[in-house]
Design a protein around this motif. Structure first.
Motif, short mmCIF file in Angstrom:
data_model
loop_
_atom_site.label_atom_id
_atom_site.label_comp_id
_atom_site.label_asym_id
_atom_site.label_seq_id
_atom_site.Cartn_x
_atom_site.Cartn_y
_atom_site.Cartn_z
N ASP A 117 -6.44 4.97 -0.64
CA ASP A 117 -6.94 3.64 -0.79
C ASP A 117 -6.28 3.22 -1.88
N GLU A 118 -5.61 2.96 -2.75
CA GLU A 118 -4.48 2.06 -3.96
C GLU A 118 -4.34 1.13 -2.77
N ILE A 119 -3.45 1.88 -1.80
CA ILE A 119 -2.66 1.16 -0.42
C ILE A 119 -3.69 0.00 0.13
N LYS A 120 -4.88 0.69 0.32
CA LYS A 120 -5.54 0.13 0.99
C LYS A 120 -6.83 -1.72 0.03
N GLU A 121 -6.95 -1.52 -1.56
CA GLU A 121 -6.80 -2.23 -2.86
C GLU A 121 -6.18 -3.17 -2.33
N ARG A 122 -4.25 -3.18 -1.81
CA ARG A 122 -2.93 -3.90 -2.03
C ARG A 122 -3.29 -5.09 -1.17
N VAL A 123 -3.21 -4.18 0.71
CA VAL A 123 -2.80 -4.65 1.62
C VAL A 123 -4.56 -5.46 1.27
N THR A 124 -6.16 -5.44 1.32
CA THR A 124 -6.86 -5.77 1.27
C THR A 124 -6.58 -7.98 -0.02
N ARG A 125 -6.20 -7.28 -0.24
CA ARG A 125 -5.83 -8.63 -1.28
C ARG A 125 -4.61 -9.35 -0.93
N LEU A 126 -4.16 -8.93 -0.26
CA LEU A 126 -2.45 -9.88 0.74
C LEU A 126 -2.66 -10.23 2.01
N VAL A 127 -4.44 -9.80 2.66
CA VAL A 127 -4.83 -10.55 3.37
C VAL A 127 -5.75 -11.73 3.24
N ALA A 128 -5.81 -11.75 2.03
CA ALA A 128 -6.69 -12.40 1.85
C ALA A 128 -5.95 -14.06 1.03
N ASP A 129 -5.19 -13.50 0.40
CA ASP A 129 -3.53 -14.54 0.10
C ASP A 129 -3.17 -15.11 1.47
N LEU A 130 -2.08 -14.14 2.06
CA LEU A 130 -1.98 -15.05 3.51
C LEU A 130 -2.74 -15.30 4.11
N THR A 131 -4.43 -15.58 4.62
CA THR A 131 -5.09 -16.02 5.49
C THR A 131 -6.19 -16.84 4.42
#
Length: 131
Positions: A117-131
């Motif tokens: 779940d922590e990974i999911k939160e971080r990846v979700t922020r990463l996607v928002a930042d990169l796209t």
């Protein structure tokens, strides 16, 4: 602009980095190229990590741990390390992040779910930042 490439690196490439790659592929689709590797890869993916990701509808069972190479780092725009320390080579102009996450190796499903779940939160922020 071409698609960014993200490389997730952990020691064994059997848990954290595989879960992160699975989420990034799931959430970003073809907008981001996804890679993962390990400084000392195991021979198979952690079965509890596979189970935890399956609960999210993401199948990482067919993945295999891969050795970290200089070429993989060189070809990536973003390199995210997860406990591999100094094993990851540094190249100028790349974005580096170190995600402090517990290692799921030897953990039960409850602990791995928290890590997932922590990974999911971080990846979700990463996607928002990169796209």
């Amino acid at each position: 602009m071409s698609r960014p490439t993200v490389l997730f690196v952990c020691v064994h490439n059997a848990g954290r980095s595989q879960m992160a790659a699975g989420y990034l592929q799931h959430l970003a689709g073809d907008r981001i190229d996804v890679r993962s590797a390990g400084s000392e890869p195991k021979d198979r993916i952690n079965p509890v990590a596979i189970e935890a990701m399956a609960e999210e509808g993401i199948d990482i069972a067919a993945e295999a741990p891969k050795i970290l190479t200089i070429d993989a780092v060189r070809a990536s725009d973003v390199v995210i390390t997860m406990g591999c320390g100094d094993a990851c080579p540094i190249f100028p102009g790349k974005r580096y992040e170190d995600w402090q996450l517990d290692d799921p190796a030897g953990q039960g499903i409850e602990a791995v779910r928290r890590i997932r779940d922590e990974i999911k939160e971080r990846v979700t922020r990463l996607v928002a930042d990169l796209t």
